[in-house]
Enzyme design. Structure first.
Site, PDB file in Angstrom:
ATOM      1  N   ASN A  87      -9.784  -0.519  -2.610  1.00  0.00           N
ATOM      2  CA  ASN A  87      -8.363  -0.352  -2.287  1.00  0.00           C
ATOM      3  C   ASN A  87      -7.540  -0.947  -3.424  1.00  0.00           C
ATOM      4  O   ASN A  87      -7.501  -2.159  -3.612  1.00  0.00           O
ATOM      5  CB  ASN A  87      -8.057  -1.066  -0.973  1.00  0.00           C
ATOM      6  CG  ASN A  87      -6.600  -0.948  -0.547  1.00  0.00           C
ATOM      7  OD1 ASN A  87      -5.748  -0.524  -1.324  1.00  0.00           O
ATOM      8  ND2 ASN A  87      -6.314  -1.340   0.679  1.00  0.00           N
ATOM      9  N   HIS A 123      -3.740   7.219   1.027  1.00  0.00           N
ATOM     10  CA  HIS A 123      -3.948   5.898   0.449  1.00  0.00           C
ATOM     11  C   HIS A 123      -5.383   5.472   0.712  1.00  0.00           C
ATOM     12  O   HIS A 123      -5.895   5.625   1.822  1.00  0.00           O
ATOM     13  CB  HIS A 123      -2.969   4.904   1.075  1.00  0.00           C
ATOM     14  CG  HIS A 123      -3.364   3.474   0.873  1.00  0.00           C
ATOM     15  ND1 HIS A 123      -3.606   2.945  -0.376  1.00  0.00           N
ATOM     16  CD2 HIS A 123      -3.573   2.469   1.765  1.00  0.00           C
ATOM     17  CE1 HIS A 123      -3.948   1.675  -0.248  1.00  0.00           C
ATOM     18  NE2 HIS A 123      -3.937   1.367   1.043  1.00  0.00           N
ATOM     19  N   CYS A 161       0.805  -1.223   0.000  1.00  0.00           N
ATOM     20  CA  CYS A 161       0.000   0.000   0.000  1.00  0.00           C
ATOM     21  C   CYS A 161       0.838   1.273   0.000  1.00  0.00           C
ATOM     22  O   CYS A 161       0.389   2.316  -0.475  1.00  0.00           O
ATOM     23  CB  CYS A 161      -0.951   0.000   1.192  1.00  0.00           C
ATOM     24  SG  CYS A 161      -2.200  -1.304   1.110  1.00  0.00           S
TER      25      CYS A 161
END
Length: 335
Positions: A292, A262, A115
């Protein structure tokens, strides 16, 4: 010493939209349950018939970024490719994009920081430009999650979160003081690595062993996440990375014009927004549409925010991410 400045942005997401209601066809879940916990309404998953892969999507996003930068493929000196879902165990996606774009023998580096991958990739590119080694660097974040998710009720806590997509940025050398990337800040804490992990395949569970065992109940090949543990650490580390970047540049939270977090969970972003007392116009979220997308999430969000006119000349833009590893970081940019 030179500065590095973003001069081109692009993103690509698959055409195939998978809504929360679509997921109900093969797992026990609901739109209300997913939105309440994550904020996600839909995501993009690659249609296997489309020909899209992690590298293909990265190449598509890169073509857009290079064109918008006013450059050609021959102007790019270096590729930095961030992903946790490469098309092959090795080699990585960087050399695939190099070949797809017919870029010759320029170097290509792969970053595997999940991530926070795009944040790490930007930091690497920034250093190469600041030292004068390269002039124009292509930085890519791309992910194909849908090909490796447990799409049954067993895996619903993870599978509803992730989507596919790619984004790219062209960083270029600049001598304009006080503009471009002001600083980057990176951290990791490996003792918590098992709280967000995909254990196989690995050299310890290599192909012969996979074929020999072929246990349908072996979940080590699907992602695992201790959600509450990750959430608690994420909100702490996000805040620390943002404050660290501001402090390093003698700035305050009031100076932030746009925060691009993020896109892990809308609740995390909302917590950070409230903590820093930022308005809705100062934080950009698109997890509702894409889920995501891990290493691609920050660059997709940055590109969309820029396309929508939410980032203007001289704005202070903060990029921040936290993820598996645990790894986290921030990038402070004067646009």
């Amino acid at each position: 010493m030179y500065n590095s400045k973003i001069i081109g942005l692009g993103y690509y997401v698959p055409e195939n939209i998978v809504t929360n209601n679509d997921l109900k066809e093969f797992m026990d879940t609901s739109d209300e349950w997913i939105q309440e916990r994550t904020g996600i309404k839909e995501r993009r998953w690659i249609d296997p018939k489309s020909g899209d892969t992690t590298a293909v999507m990265g190449a598509k996003a890169s073509r857009i970024a290079i064109e918008r930068a006013g450059l050609t493929k021959d102007d790019i000196d270096f590729i930095v490719f961030a992903t946790l879902s490469p098309d092959m165990y090795f080699p990585g996606g960087g050399v695939q994009v190099q070949e797809m774009l017919d870029m010759g023998t320029i170097p290509a580096l792969d970053v595997r920081n999940q991530c926070s991958g795009f944040i790490y990739a930007m930091s690497v590119a920034d250093q190469f430009i600041k030292t004068g080694m390269y002039k124009n660097i292509l930085v890519i974040g791309a992910e194909n999650h849908s090909g490796g998710l447990d799409k049954s009720t067993r895996g619903r806590n993870i599978s509803v979160i992730f989507g596919d997509g790619a984004g790219a940025a062209v960083l270029s050398r600049s001598e304009e003081a006080g503009k471009g990337i002001l600083s980057t800040h990176l951290h990791s804490e490996g003792k918590h690595a098992k709280e967000l992990v995909l254990e196989g395949p690995s050299t310890g569970k290599w192909v012969p062993g996979i074929i020999e065992r072929n246990d349908p109940d072996d979940v080590s090949y699907f992602p695992y996440m201790n959600g509450q543990f990750v959430f608690k650490h994420a909100i702490t580390r996000f805040s620390e990375a943002i404050v660290e970047g501001l402090t390093a540049n003698k700035l305050d939270k009031e100076d932030i014009d746009m925060l691009i977090p993020h896109q892990a969970n809308l609740r995390i972003a909302q917590f950070i927004q409230k903590k820093f007392k930022l308005s809705d116009d100062q934080v950009f979220n698109n997890i509702q549409k894409y889920g995501n997308t891990t290493a691609a999430s920050v660059i997709i969000a940055l590109t969309e925010a820029w396309e929508e006119g939410k980032i203007k000349e001289n704005d202070l833009v903060v990029l921040a991410a936290f993820g598996s590893g645990f790894t986290w970081g921030s990038v402070i940019i004067r646009w």
